[in-house]
Design a protein around this motif. Structure first.
Motif, mmCIF file in Angstrom:
data_model
loop_
_atom_site.group_PDB
_atom_site.id
_atom_site.type_symbol
_atom_site.label_atom_id
_atom_site.label_comp_id
_atom_site.label_asym_id
_atom_site.label_seq_id
_atom_site.Cartn_x
_atom_site.Cartn_y
_atom_site.Cartn_z
ATOM 1 N N VAL A 115 -2.545 9.893 -12.501
ATOM 2 C CA VAL A 115 -2.754 8.447 -12.571
ATOM 3 C C VAL A 115 -2.171 7.813 -11.311
ATOM 4 N N ILE A 116 -2.857 7.980 -10.204
ATOM 5 C CA ILE A 116 -2.488 7.317 -8.956
ATOM 6 C C ILE A 116 -3.715 6.551 -8.502
ATOM 7 N N GLU A 117 -3.652 5.269 -8.658
ATOM 8 C CA GLU A 117 -4.809 4.442 -8.317
ATOM 9 C C GLU A 117 -4.837 4.160 -6.821
ATOM 10 N N LEU A 124 -6.249 -1.283 -7.052
ATOM 11 C CA LEU A 124 -5.170 -2.047 -7.670
ATOM 12 C C LEU A 124 -5.241 -3.523 -7.295
ATOM 13 N N ARG A 141 -5.782 -6.726 -9.735
ATOM 14 C CA ARG A 141 -4.805 -7.822 -9.789
ATOM 15 C C ARG A 141 -5.464 -9.160 -9.446
ATOM 16 N N ARG A 158 7.788 -9.007 -7.102
ATOM 17 C CA ARG A 158 7.433 -8.671 -8.488
ATOM 18 C C ARG A 158 7.892 -9.766 -9.438
ATOM 19 N N GLU A 187 3.440 -3.765 -14.658
ATOM 20 C CA GLU A 187 3.022 -2.379 -14.445
ATOM 21 C C GLU A 187 2.030 -2.263 -13.290
ATOM 22 N N LEU A 188 1.124 -3.229 -13.172
ATOM 23 C CA LEU A 188 0.199 -3.202 -12.043
ATOM 24 C C LEU A 188 0.952 -3.353 -10.727
ATOM 25 N N ASP A 248 4.017 -2.487 -10.165
ATOM 26 C CA ASP A 248 4.796 -1.270 -9.919
ATOM 27 C C ASP A 248 3.966 -0.164 -9.297
ATOM 28 N N GLN A 249 2.644 -0.193 -9.508
ATOM 29 C CA GLN A 249 1.785 0.789 -8.870
ATOM 30 C C GLN A 249 1.797 0.641 -7.351
ATOM 31 N N ARG A 250 2.276 -0.505 -6.891
ATOM 32 C CA ARG A 250 2.394 -0.723 -5.458
ATOM 33 C C ARG A 250 3.371 0.261 -4.823
ATOM 34 N N ASN A 294 3.405 3.442 -5.585
ATOM 35 C CA ASN A 294 2.907 4.819 -5.588
ATOM 36 C C ASN A 294 2.761 5.307 -4.148
#
Length: 267
Positions: free
Chosen positions: A89-91, A96, A100, A145, A166-167, A169-171, A173
């Motif tokens: 799960v790495i977008e 992303l 957003r 954030r 959570e979206l 936080d994907q920043r 990755n």
């Protein structure tokens, strides 16, 4: 070139897989330069952001190195390169940001209707913290954030708060972090701050349309900042390749002034 058009399913991983296979087969030898993003996008029939996500994934794996102003080069892996599993799960960074943009512009619109003075104060606190921190850095991400989460929090919906957090936080990755490494700096941070202020002001003014537009514009411009040219097109053009940079048309020379019969120039 043995490239195939890819299906519209997790595109950047498919592009990365194709390029990795070509590298492993020797089609692109260590030290060679890959085609430019534009060429790859045309041959694979995908967008340039998708190609960029794939190249960033390969760089994180240690298969290529991006040299700004020069191009993308195949490198010898430092060890046994292990590609990220397709199921991981790495977008992609642009995936992303697009998600957003869609979600948070709607949230900002509703926040402009529902935000109380206390909500605006929380948004202001995050914005002030952002103004007094260095970027890039961990602290700037914490306050960025907090700004976006505070806007979602004004709706009183814990699910939206969690999703926005959570979206964001994907920043962090590895793909997003690697891409940000090339394009984030104090100047882009100041630009983003001014976009954040526009969102805040629209919410504080209880203007839903302006709040939606401001948030949408902020996240759309973030995508534009990450989509800037690495400089490979310019390098290819200067080396005589097919990607010559178009030159602006030469200015037409002014027409010579007509001479009067007396030999004096007309005014």
């Amino acid at each position: 070139m043995p490239l195939e058009a890819v299906e519209a399913r997790r595109l950047y991983r498919q592009v990365a897989d194709q390029l990795r296979s070509l590298i492993d087969s020797g089609e692109y030898a260590v030290g060679s330069r890959l085609p430019t993003e534009r060429e790859l996008a045309e041959q694979l029939k995908v967008s340039r952001p998708t190609v960029r996500e794939a190249l960033i994934a390969l760089e994180v794996e240690g298969r290529v190195r991006i040299r700004v102003g020069s191009g993308i080069y195949v490198i010898e892996p430092a060890g046994a390169a292990v590609p990220v599993p397709a199921a991981a799960v790495i977008e992609g960074p642009f995936e992303l940001l697009r998600a957003r943009e869609f979600l948070e512009s709607a949230i900002a619109e509703q926040a402009a209707r529902a935000a109380t003075k206390a909500d605006v104060a929380r948004i202001d606190a995050a914005l002030i913290a952002m103004e007094n921190v260095e970027h890039p850095g961990e602290a700037s991400m914490v306050h960025d954030r907090a700004f976006h989460v505070a806007i979602a929090g004004s709706l009183g919906n814990a699910v939206l708060v969690r999703v926005v957090g959570e979206l964001f936080d994907q920043r962090l990755n590895p793909y997003f972090t690697q891409l940000a490494h090339y394009f984030e700096n104090p100047g882009t941070w100041r630009t983003a701050l001014s976009e954040h202020r526009a969102v805040r002001d629209a919410i504080a003014a209880h203007d839903p349309d302006a709040a939606r537009r401001a948030m949408r514009d902020h996240l759309a411009r973030s995508q534009e900042r990450f989509a800037q040219n690495f400089g490979a097109e310019l390098a290819a053009g200067s080396s005589g390749g097919r990607d010559r940079v178009a030159q602006p048309p030469a200015r037409p020379k002014p027409a010579p002034r007509k001479q009067a019969k007396s030999g004096r120039a007309r005014p």
